[in-house]
Design an enzyme around this catalytic site. Sequence first.
Site, PDB file in Angstrom:
ATOM      1  N   GLY A  72       0.812  -1.215   0.000  1.00 45.69           N
ATOM      2  CA  GLY A  72       0.000   0.000   0.000  1.00 45.69           C
ATOM      3  C   GLY A  72       0.846   1.267   0.000  1.00 45.69           C
ATOM      4  O   GLY A  72       0.549   2.233  -0.717  1.00 45.69           O
ATOM      5  N   ASN A 143      -8.325   3.460   8.358  1.00 52.04           N
ATOM      6  CA  ASN A 143      -7.702   2.396   9.145  1.00 52.04           C
ATOM      7  C   ASN A 143      -7.941   2.536  10.643  1.00 52.04           C
ATOM      8  O   ASN A 143      -7.930   1.539  11.358  1.00 52.04           O
ATOM      9  CB  ASN A 143      -6.185   2.328   8.864  1.00 52.04           C
ATOM     10  CG  ASN A 143      -5.520   3.679   8.839  1.00 52.04           C
ATOM     11  OD1 ASN A 143      -5.975   4.603   8.164  1.00 52.04           O
ATOM     12  ND2 ASN A 143      -4.438   3.816   9.568  1.00 52.04           N
ATOM     13  N   GLN A 171      -7.601  -0.777   3.365  1.00 48.02           N
ATOM     14  CA  GLN A 171      -8.421  -1.376   4.430  1.00 48.02           C
ATOM     15  C   GLN A 171      -9.714  -1.985   3.886  1.00 48.02           C
ATOM     16  O   GLN A 171     -10.383  -2.735   4.582  1.00 48.02           O
ATOM     17  CB  GLN A 171      -8.774  -0.321   5.492  1.00 48.02           C
ATOM     18  CG  GLN A 171      -7.598   0.132   6.329  1.00 48.02           C
ATOM     19  CD  GLN A 171      -7.116  -0.934   7.314  1.00 48.02           C
ATOM     20  OE1 GLN A 171      -7.867  -1.801   7.746  1.00 48.02           O
ATOM     21  NE2 GLN A 171      -5.838  -0.877   7.666  1.00 48.02           N
ATOM     22  N   SER A 191      -3.153  -3.665  -0.644  1.00 42.28           N
ATOM     23  CA  SER A 191      -2.067  -4.332   0.065  1.00 42.28           C
ATOM     24  C   SER A 191      -2.515  -5.718   0.515  1.00 42.28           C
ATOM     25  O   SER A 191      -3.543  -5.862   1.185  1.00 42.28           O
ATOM     26  CB  SER A 191      -1.695  -3.477   1.278  1.00 42.28           C
ATOM     27  OG  SER A 191      -0.755  -4.154   2.066  1.00 42.28           O
ATOM     28  N   ALA A 192      -1.734  -6.743   0.162  1.00 42.32           N
ATOM     29  CA  ALA A 192      -2.162  -8.132   0.390  1.00 42.32           C
ATOM     30  C   ALA A 192      -2.284  -8.521   1.857  1.00 42.32           C
ATOM     31  O   ALA A 192      -3.153  -9.301   2.221  1.00 42.32           O
ATOM     32  CB  ALA A 192      -1.175  -9.083  -0.307  1.00 42.32           C
ATOM     33  N   HIS A 193      -1.406  -7.961   2.722  1.00 43.97           N
ATOM     34  CA  HIS A 193      -1.414  -8.459   4.104  1.00 43.97           C
ATOM     35  C   HIS A 193      -2.640  -8.012   4.901  1.00 43.97           C
ATOM     36  O   HIS A 193      -2.835  -8.455   6.033  1.00 43.97           O
ATOM     37  CB  HIS A 193      -0.112  -8.110   4.835  1.00 43.97           C
ATOM     38  CG  HIS A 193       0.059  -6.676   5.229  1.00 43.97           C
ATOM     39  ND1 HIS A 193      -0.145  -6.244   6.512  1.00 43.97           N
ATOM     40  CD2 HIS A 193       0.430  -5.590   4.520  1.00 43.97           C
ATOM     41  CE1 HIS A 193       0.104  -4.946   6.584  1.00 43.97           C
ATOM     42  NE2 HIS A 193       0.454  -4.525   5.385  1.00 43.97           N
ATOM     43  N   THR A 229      12.525  -7.276 -10.472  1.00 49.13           N
ATOM     44  CA  THR A 229      12.055  -8.652 -10.687  1.00 49.13           C
ATOM     45  C   THR A 229      10.825  -8.909  -9.821  1.00 49.13           C
ATOM     46  O   THR A 229      10.812  -8.581  -8.635  1.00 49.13           O
ATOM     47  CB  THR A 229      13.175  -9.649 -10.324  1.00 49.13           C
ATOM     48  OG1 THR A 229      14.308  -9.308 -11.124  1.00 49.13           O
ATOM     49  CG2 THR A 229      12.755 -11.085 -10.604  1.00 49.13           C
ATOM     50  N   CYS A 315       0.346   1.754  12.719  1.00 54.86           N
ATOM     51  CA  CYS A 315       1.574   2.328  12.179  1.00 54.86           C
ATOM     52  C   CYS A 315       2.095   3.430  13.097  1.00 54.86           C
ATOM     53  O   CYS A 315       3.181   3.930  12.923  1.00 54.86           O
ATOM     54  CB  CYS A 315       1.331   2.875  10.782  1.00 54.86           C
ATOM     55  SG  CYS A 315       0.454   1.739   9.747  1.00 54.86           S
TER      56      CYS A 315
HETATM   57  N1  PLP Z   1      -3.023   2.703   3.659  1.00 53.52           N
HETATM   58  C1  PLP Z   1      -3.778   2.297   4.703  1.00 53.52           C
HETATM   59  C2  PLP Z   1      -5.154   2.823   4.844  1.00 53.52           C
HETATM   60  C3  PLP Z   1      -3.254   1.401   5.651  1.00 53.52           C
HETATM   61  O1  PLP Z   1      -4.001   1.011   6.692  1.00 53.52           O
HETATM   62  C4  PLP Z   1      -1.916   0.940   5.489  1.00 53.52           C
HETATM   63  C5  PLP Z   1      -1.300   0.046   6.495  1.00 53.52           C
HETATM   64  O2  PLP Z   1      -1.610   0.079   7.680  1.00 53.52           O
HETATM   65  C6  PLP Z   1      -1.196   1.372   4.364  1.00 53.52           C
HETATM   66  C7  PLP Z   1      -1.772   2.251   3.482  1.00 53.52           C
HETATM   67  C8  PLP Z   1       0.206   0.886   4.117  1.00 53.52           C
HETATM   68  O3  PLP Z   1       0.154  -0.377   3.518  1.00 53.52           O
HETATM   69  P1  PLP Z   1       1.427  -1.358   3.515  1.00 53.52           P
HETATM   70  O4  PLP Z   1       1.573  -1.871   4.912  1.00 53.52           O
HETATM   71  O5  PLP Z   1       1.095  -2.425   2.537  1.00 53.52           O
HETATM   72  O6  PLP Z   1       2.594  -0.548   3.049  1.00 53.52           O
END
Ligand code: PLP
Length: 368
Positions: A72, A143, A171, A191-193, A229, A315
């Site tokens: 992300g 988030n 999210q 974002s995959a995780h 890659t 974060c």
């Molecule tokens: N954007 C949002 C709304 C998020 O919640 C997050 C991660 O917490 C990100 C971006 C960042 O994504 P990534 O962890 O894949 O860099």
Amino acid sequence: MKDFVYVDNAATTRLSTTALEAMMPFLTSDYANPSQPYSFSRESKKALRNAREIIAECINADPCEIIFTSGGTESNNTIISYAIRKGWPVVTSAIEHHAVLKTADLSPYHMIIGVDNYGRVSEQILKDCLNEKSLVSIMMANNEIGTIQDIKLLCELTHANGCVFHTDAVQALGHIPINVNNIEVDFLSASAHKFNGPKGIGFLYKQHNTHLSPLILGGSQEYNLRAGTENVASIIGMAVALKENVDNMDKNAKHIHLLENQFFEILDNAKVRYIRNGINQIPGNISLSVPGQSGELLLHRMDLKGIMISTGSACDSDNTQISHVLKAIELDKLYAEGTIRISFGKDNTIEDAIKVASALISIIQPST
Ligand code: PLP
């Protein structure tokens, strides 16, 4: 195996076992670089193509509109840096993720628009900002407080004023339906995780008529839009996890809704004083403000009871300041300081919801 309760699914999710199984051959036997012309690369090339098709189908896009990135943060940086290079003003909401806000701050023309007490962007305020070609970047779901924006409406308004629209859907994807042809965004970050895929992989959707230049320069991978890659195994894991979540979206949402109800029923029966922040929240995202408490202390005390939650945004967990999101929704300081985020996921059980609510009550009402 697990002897703790994990309710921080907005921070990250457990990797799907189906995704892990699909990834394994590409971490072991089929390790070829998909860009090489020899026969050994055939499998990884084919798997990459399939993954792109699966992901595109999940959001009703065309495979050529999917650009794989490292997640992300990179997707957000790519589109905002592009706008800055073009000299376009960048308009964001005040509650965007720092991957958007800090990049947009590099622009001499970063306009930040406020939100209401629920975290919603007003169409009128957005409209007032759009008097020249700009990039508008507004997240689909927040988030910290989970609020889902009316992206289709905000995007329509942006286009009607000749501007370009990006949404950070990190999210939202895998948790609520997304159809890019319906909402008509120009760019979308994922974002995959956050949907049970691996960490360090994501994508940027780019509507095929829109222009973009790469942030990361080098080889000609990803239609010359993202060099390096390809992370083949993770891309495959991302596609499998996304499809799994999209196919089970209604079932998961219903299950998570039951957990939320159970959690609130216990809090209400114990007459706990709280505010739930946000509105029309993403499934499972509960931002809870308890007056007179410290969110950070609550987090540590829950941790001692084996329960993983978050204060504000994950974060920002080193930062004990009131988050920019809670400031933007003008939450009273007494409540803002006592804010925690509990985010249930599809793997959580009713027992988890009961444990989380009971543990919280035992901390904030020790005498009961
Ligand atoms: N954007 C949002 C709304 C998020 O919640 C997050 C991660 O917490 C990100 C971006 C960042 O994504 P990534 O962890 O894949 O860099």
